[in-house]
Structures are given as structure tokens and as C-alpha cells.
Design a protein around this motif. Structure first.
Motif, short mmCIF file in Angstrom:
data_model
loop_
_atom_site.label_atom_id
_atom_site.label_comp_id
_atom_site.label_asym_id
_atom_site.label_seq_id
_atom_site.Cartn_x
_atom_site.Cartn_y
_atom_site.Cartn_z
N ARG A 7 0.83 -1.20 0.00
CA ARG A 7 0.00 0.00 0.00
C ARG A 7 0.86 1.26 0.00
O ARG A 7 0.60 2.19 -0.75
N GLU A 11 0.87 4.06 -2.89
CA GLU A 11 0.56 5.45 -2.55
C GLU A 11 1.70 6.38 -2.97
O GLU A 11 1.45 7.49 -3.46
N GLU A 58 -5.13 4.10 -8.48
CA GLU A 58 -6.26 4.40 -7.60
C GLU A 58 -7.17 3.19 -7.45
O GLU A 58 -7.70 2.94 -6.36
N THR A 59 -7.34 2.42 -8.50
CA THR A 59 -8.15 1.21 -8.44
C THR A 59 -7.51 0.19 -7.50
O THR A 59 -8.18 -0.40 -6.65
N PHE A 63 -9.54 3.29 -4.32
CA PHE A 63 -10.14 4.61 -4.45
C PHE A 63 -11.17 4.64 -5.57
O PHE A 63 -11.96 5.56 -5.65
N ARG A 64 -11.14 3.66 -6.46
CA ARG A 64 -12.05 3.56 -7.61
C ARG A 64 -12.56 2.13 -7.69
O ARG A 64 -11.89 1.20 -7.28
#
Length: 77
Positions: A7, A11, A58-59, A63-64
Motif C-alpha cells: 500500500r 501510494e 487508484e483502483t 479509491f475507484r
């Protein structure tokens, strides 16, 4: 489920990619991102590829729902 290290890596990459896109948007001619021993250089013409990379990150981070861009739909009337 992503590990804490995975993660953090994603990020970090997302932040770098967003900064690279920002630099292209404000007129920098090219930006280079490096990860896993690889380097990718994006120019202004590659903005859509960089945006796709950002959507993918993001996926992966949750986040998506999908890395595909959403359609605009059709409005009649």
C-alpha cells in the motif's frame, strides 16, 4: 488485501504520478517516473497514458471501482 508495504509503495507511486501529470499540465516538456528498476518518460502527448496509470493505481488502492474511465452518458431533451 494489500500489505502495508504494498500500500505504501502504491501510494508513493500515485503521488509521484500525480505530480508528474501536474508538471506536464503546467508546461514541462517531459517527466520521468522510476519504479521497480524501470523508468518511463512521459511527454505532453502521453497525458492520457499517465492518467490511465493514475486510474490503475487508484483502483489498486481501492479509491475507484474500476480503472476504466466513466462514460458521460447520453442526455435527451
Amino acid at each position: 488485501m494489500l500489505s502495508t508495504d504494498e500500500r505504501l509503495t502504491l501510494e508513493t507511486r500515485l503521488g509521484e504520478a500525480k505530480l508528474a501529470l501536474h508538471r506536464l499540465e503546467i508546461g514541462q516538456s517531459a517527466v520521468t517516473l522510476s519504479y521497480d528498476g524501470e523508468s518511463v518518460t512521459y511527454s505532453g502527448a502521453d497525458r492520457s497514458s499517465l492518467r490511465a496509470y493514475i486510474r490503475d493505481l487508484e483502483t489498486k488502492l481501492g479509491f475507484r471501482r474500476s480503472s476504466r474511465p466513466r462514460g458521460r452518458g447520453v442526455i435527451f431533451g
